[in-house]
Design a protein around this motif. Structure first.
Motif, PDB file in Angstrom:
ATOM      1  N   TYR A 100      19.698   5.418 -10.929  1.00  0.00           N
ATOM      2  CA  TYR A 100      20.951   4.980 -11.552  1.00  0.00           C
ATOM      3  C   TYR A 100      22.116   5.879 -11.133  1.00  0.00           C
ATOM      4  O   TYR A 100      23.250   5.396 -10.935  1.00  0.00           O
ATOM      5  CB  TYR A 100      20.812   4.979 -13.073  1.00  0.00           C
ATOM      6  N   LEU A 101      21.825   7.163 -10.981  1.00  0.00           N
ATOM      7  CA  LEU A 101      22.867   8.089 -10.525  1.00  0.00           C
ATOM      8  C   LEU A 101      23.324   7.721  -9.118  1.00  0.00           C
ATOM      9  O   LEU A 101      24.529   7.719  -8.826  1.00  0.00           O
ATOM     10  CB  LEU A 101      22.321   9.528 -10.541  1.00  0.00           C
ATOM     11  N   GLY A 102      22.381   7.407  -8.244  1.00  0.00           N
ATOM     12  CA  GLY A 102      22.717   6.991  -6.884  1.00  0.00           C
ATOM     13  C   GLY A 102      23.552   5.722  -6.864  1.00  0.00           C
ATOM     14  O   GLY A 102      24.492   5.591  -6.083  1.00  0.00           O
ATOM     15  N   VAL A 103      23.203   4.777  -7.752  1.00  0.00           N
ATOM     16  CA  VAL A 103      23.965   3.523  -7.856  1.00  0.00           C
ATOM     17  C   VAL A 103      25.402   3.798  -8.276  1.00  0.00           C
ATOM     18  O   VAL A 103      26.361   3.269  -7.689  1.00  0.00           O
ATOM     19  CB  VAL A 103      23.292   2.555  -8.856  1.00  0.00           C
ATOM     20  N   MET A 104      25.567   4.631  -9.297  1.00  0.00           N
ATOM     21  CA  MET A 104      26.914   4.950  -9.786  1.00  0.00           C
ATOM     22  C   MET A 104      27.740   5.657  -8.716  1.00  0.00           C
ATOM     23  O   MET A 104      28.930   5.357  -8.529  1.00  0.00           O
ATOM     24  CB  MET A 104      26.822   5.834 -11.040  1.00  0.00           C
ATOM     25  N   LEU A 105      27.133   6.573  -7.986  1.00  0.00           N
ATOM     26  CA  LEU A 105      27.840   7.265  -6.911  1.00  0.00           C
ATOM     27  C   LEU A 105      28.258   6.285  -5.812  1.00  0.00           C
ATOM     28  O   LEU A 105      29.359   6.379  -5.265  1.00  0.00           O
ATOM     29  CB  LEU A 105      26.956   8.364  -6.313  1.00  0.00           C
TER      30      LEU A 105
ATOM     31  N   GLY B  69      16.397  -2.934  -7.434  1.00  0.00           N
ATOM     32  CA  GLY B  69      15.313  -3.478  -8.250  1.00  0.00           C
ATOM     33  C   GLY B  69      13.946  -3.178  -7.660  1.00  0.00           C
ATOM     34  O   GLY B  69      12.997  -2.854  -8.388  1.00  0.00           O
ATOM     35  N   ILE B  70      13.833  -3.274  -6.335  1.00  0.00           N
ATOM     36  CA  ILE B  70      12.570  -2.942  -5.669  1.00  0.00           C
ATOM     37  C   ILE B  70      12.221  -1.472  -5.900  1.00  0.00           C
ATOM     38  O   ILE B  70      11.063  -1.123  -6.176  1.00  0.00           O
ATOM     39  CB  ILE B  70      12.673  -3.237  -4.153  1.00  0.00           C
ATOM     40  N   ILE B  71      13.229  -0.609  -5.800  1.00  0.00           N
ATOM     41  CA  ILE B  71      13.009   0.830  -6.011  1.00  0.00           C
ATOM     42  C   ILE B  71      12.526   1.101  -7.433  1.00  0.00           C
ATOM     43  O   ILE B  71      11.533   1.824  -7.645  1.00  0.00           O
ATOM     44  CB  ILE B  71      14.313   1.615  -5.736  1.00  0.00           C
TER      45      ILE B  71
ATOM     46  N   PHE C  70      19.933   9.502  -2.833  1.00  0.00           N
ATOM     47  CA  PHE C  70      20.596   9.052  -1.603  1.00  0.00           C
ATOM     48  C   PHE C  70      20.133   7.662  -1.212  1.00  0.00           C
ATOM     49  O   PHE C  70      20.922   6.863  -0.688  1.00  0.00           O
ATOM     50  CB  PHE C  70      20.303  10.037  -0.469  1.00  0.00           C
ATOM     51  N   LEU C  71      18.862   7.337  -1.448  1.00  0.00           N
ATOM     52  CA  LEU C  71      18.335   6.018  -1.107  1.00  0.00           C
ATOM     53  C   LEU C  71      19.073   4.926  -1.870  1.00  0.00           C
ATOM     54  O   LEU C  71      19.497   3.915  -1.290  1.00  0.00           O
ATOM     55  CB  LEU C  71      16.835   5.965  -1.411  1.00  0.00           C
ATOM     56  N   ALA C  72      19.247   5.131  -3.182  1.00  0.00           N
ATOM     57  CA  ALA C  72      19.983   4.161  -3.997  1.00  0.00           C
ATOM     58  C   ALA C  72      21.472   4.169  -3.654  1.00  0.00           C
ATOM     59  O   ALA C  72      22.114   3.116  -3.581  1.00  0.00           O
ATOM     60  CB  ALA C  72      19.791   4.477  -5.482  1.00  0.00           C
ATOM     61  N   PHE C  73      22.011   5.355  -3.434  1.00  0.00           N
ATOM     62  CA  PHE C  73      23.423   5.505  -3.066  1.00  0.00           C
ATOM     63  C   PHE C  73      23.737   4.742  -1.793  1.00  0.00           C
ATOM     64  O   PHE C  73      24.731   4.008  -1.705  1.00  0.00           O
ATOM     65  CB  PHE C  73      23.737   6.993  -2.896  1.00  0.00           C
ATOM     66  N   LEU C  74      22.882   4.897  -0.791  1.00  0.00           N
ATOM     67  CA  LEU C  74      23.112   4.252   0.504  1.00  0.00           C
ATOM     68  C   LEU C  74      23.033   2.731   0.394  1.00  0.00           C
ATOM     69  O   LEU C  74      23.821   2.012   1.023  1.00  0.00           O
ATOM     70  CB  LEU C  74      22.086   4.756   1.521  1.00  0.00           C
ATOM     71  N   ALA C  75      22.092   2.232  -0.416  1.00  0.00           N
ATOM     72  CA  ALA C  75      21.943   0.782  -0.587  1.00  0.00           C
ATOM     73  C   ALA C  75      23.214   0.168  -1.170  1.00  0.00           C
ATOM     74  O   ALA C  75      23.686  -0.877  -0.713  1.00  0.00           O
ATOM     75  CB  ALA C  75      20.747   0.482  -1.493  1.00  0.00           C
ATOM     76  N   VAL C  76      23.779   0.834  -2.183  1.00  0.00           N
ATOM     77  CA  VAL C  76      24.994   0.317  -2.834  1.00  0.00           C
ATOM     78  C   VAL C  76      26.215   0.540  -1.959  1.00  0.00           C
ATOM     79  O   VAL C  76      27.070  -0.339  -1.827  1.00  0.00           O
ATOM     80  CB  VAL C  76      25.191   0.991  -4.210  1.00  0.00           C
ATOM     81  N   LEU C  77      26.301   1.727  -1.323  1.00  0.00           N
ATOM     82  CA  LEU C  77      27.477   2.041  -0.508  1.00  0.00           C
ATOM     83  C   LEU C  77      27.586   1.113   0.688  1.00  0.00           C
ATOM     84  O   LEU C  77      28.694   0.677   1.041  1.00  0.00           O
ATOM     85  CB  LEU C  77      27.419   3.493  -0.030  1.00  0.00           C
ATOM     86  N   ARG C  78      26.471   0.798   1.325  1.00  0.00           N
ATOM     87  CA  ARG C  78      26.505  -0.083   2.491  1.00  0.00           C
ATOM     88  C   ARG C  78      27.090  -1.441   2.130  1.00  0.00           C
ATOM     89  O   ARG C  78      27.989  -1.946   2.810  1.00  0.00           O
ATOM     90  CB  ARG C  78      25.096  -0.253   3.068  1.00  0.00           C
TER      91      ARG C  78
ATOM     92  N   ALA D  97      22.268  -5.540  -2.531  1.00  0.00           N
ATOM     93  CA  ALA D  97      22.236  -4.168  -3.057  1.00  0.00           C
ATOM     94  C   ALA D  97      21.323  -4.057  -4.270  1.00  0.00           C
ATOM     95  O   ALA D  97      20.461  -3.164  -4.347  1.00  0.00           O
ATOM     96  CB  ALA D  97      23.654  -3.723  -3.418  1.00  0.00           C
ATOM     97  N   PHE D  98      21.485  -4.976  -5.244  1.00  0.00           N
ATOM     98  CA  PHE D  98      20.725  -4.869  -6.493  1.00  0.00           C
ATOM     99  C   PHE D  98      19.261  -5.251  -6.312  1.00  0.00           C
ATOM    100  O   PHE D  98      18.397  -4.787  -7.059  1.00  0.00           O
ATOM    101  CB  PHE D  98      21.388  -5.715  -7.577  1.00  0.00           C
TER     102      PHE D  98
END
Length: 271
Positions: free
Chosen positions: A39-44, A20-22, A120-128, A15-16
């Motif tokens: 960062y908002l996507g990560v927190m969500l 980091g790539i993003i 959503f891109l960051a959110f999806l990476a962390v949520l998955r 995930a990170f």
């Protein structure tokens, strides 16, 4: 605790690394003002993962019908085995393409000024990865009797170490053997999945969903009982059973032999 540490370390790294790539690519595009949306996507993603974890616990342990609870636990164990196995082989085949795909999608989002898409891109990476971790913890607690405290300690340490490793990689530290890490932790995760599969078979036998054939093939509990301190550790990490049934032993052996063969082939092709 070691199993939960290993899983969150692996999931956290995936995930990170994506996050980091993003962030790195946004910096290269000189649009650092979009970092806050990542960062908002990560927190969500973290918040929704925690909500899913709570729902899992309520659904599993809140069932009044013990039979249905038993069936749900079996399903979770089998599903976790499937997802773990798929994750290992998918990563070995797709890891080289991930960075290019992320950068291509991100450039398109930046060009269009699509802030919601970046979140959503960051959110999806962390949520998955968060969902997979929730699924694995639930299956480990069901199949291997891991306490919530031990699981939480191991998970927290795994997340902390994964953040440190990703930060070091993003800062240009070149001597971290990340490819070897993913390769051999993949093998350990397959071993954990084999233990979960064995636990599912045992639960199916206990509920009458699978035949027993031979209740006990051998009994070495006098040497190392799977309920002892060391035995419990080995059971949680490797699916150790001091007195397995024939079906349990054959199922575990078939899964492990197939998984190891596929693991060798997938990483040989990935070179």
């Amino acid at each position: 605790m070691l199993a939960s540490f290993l899983i969150t370390l692996r999931e956290g790294l995936e995930a990170f690394l994506i996050v980091g790539i993003i962030l790195s690519y946004l910096s290269r595009l000189q649009v650092k003002q979009y970092h806050k949306y990542i960062y908002l996507g990560v927190m969500l993603g973290i918040v929704v993962s925690l909500v899913l974890a709570y729902i899992f616990q309520v659904v599993i342990y809140g069932m009044e019908n013990e039979l249905y609870q038993h069936y749900l636990m079996i399903f979770i164990l089998l599903f976790a085995t499937l997802v773990l196995s798929y994750m290992v082989f998918w990563m070995s085949n797709q890891s080289k393409q991930i960075k290019g795909e992320i950068e291509e999608n991100l450039e398109r989002l930046v060009t269009a000024g699509n802030i919601a898409g970046m979140v959503f891109l960051a959110f999806l990476a962390v949520l998955r990865e968060g969902f997979e971790s929730v699924l694995f913890f639930s299956s480990l607690s069901i199949g291997e009797n891991i306490s919530a405290q031990d699981g939480l300690i191991g998970a927290s340490l795994g997340i902390i170490v994964s953040i440190i490793l990703v930060y070091a990689l993003m800062k240009g530290v070149k001597n971290i053997p990340i490819k070897a890490f993913f390769k051999y932790t993949s093998l350990l995760i397959l071993i954990i999945a084999g233990g979960l599969f064995g636990s599912a078979v045992s639960m199916m036998q206990a509920s009458g969903l699978a035949p027993v054939f031979m209740p006990i093939v051998y009994d070495i509990s006098h040497i190392l009982d799977d309920r002892s301190l060391i035995g419990t550790f080995l059971r949680a990490l490797f699916g150790y059973n001091s007195s397995p049934s024939l079906l349990h032993l054959l199922s575990w052996a078939l899964y492990m032999s197939s998984a190891v063969i596929l693991w060798k082939r997938s990483y040989a092709y990935a070179k």
